[in-house]
Write a protein that holds these residues in place. Sequence first.
Motif: not given
Length: 248
Positions: A176-187, A114-118, A141-148, A152-155
Amino acid sequence: MGLLSNEIIEKIDCEENIPVKKEKTPYSERELHPLLSYFAYTNAKFNNGKAILTKTIFHEKSKKNGLNEWVHPDIVGVYIPIEDWNPEIIEFSKISNANAIELIYFEMKKEINRSNYREYFFQAVSNSSWANEDYLVAAKISDDDELMNKLERLSSSFGIGVIRLDLEDIDSSDVIFHSSRKKELDWETMNKLCEINSDFSKFIQDVKIDFDSKRIHKFEYDEILKEHENYIKKIKRESCRPMPEEQI
């Protein structure tokens, strides 16, 4: 590249940082790279049966111009479907607008709490515009419900996935959380990364050579550990040796 809108900055800044006592770890972030390479290549829950190869990008090789603090990926992953696709489809993909090759960005950290996640999430978002998928990775990753809840909100807001490497049993590492897939690459961003960093430029060249030749030259990518348990024991017990500043 590396610039965020005020709206994005405000979303991340509104999260509260709470001081947490730092625990010293015997290993560096870079020593975790081989474990991530193993995970990306072998973990079916992550790669869905695709052979994802990785390449460490050394930021020390980047050109320094004062604007590149958070533009370097720690590790890049690639899936080249040569062994899975029919040769005719490979050829057809070259003349179509579809991206046959998939690129993944990984930001490696030793620990998220919780001190560095941001700060770490801010860094991951800054670096993540160019790839198909983006992940923040940590051995702890700290086993902390609030951190999770915060992660999750940021993910969900930014599409950044989160991976936890289990140093007790690397095969039990999980997404823990999957990435949102982007179809196009940023060339455009990828082009700037090639101009800034020779490792990234070489990586792009190697991927192109493999795709064109229909043969994957695995020696050009990070090695996949064969004795990962012994490697984990090694990095854990070497706690007395000094670590280079850039790896801490």
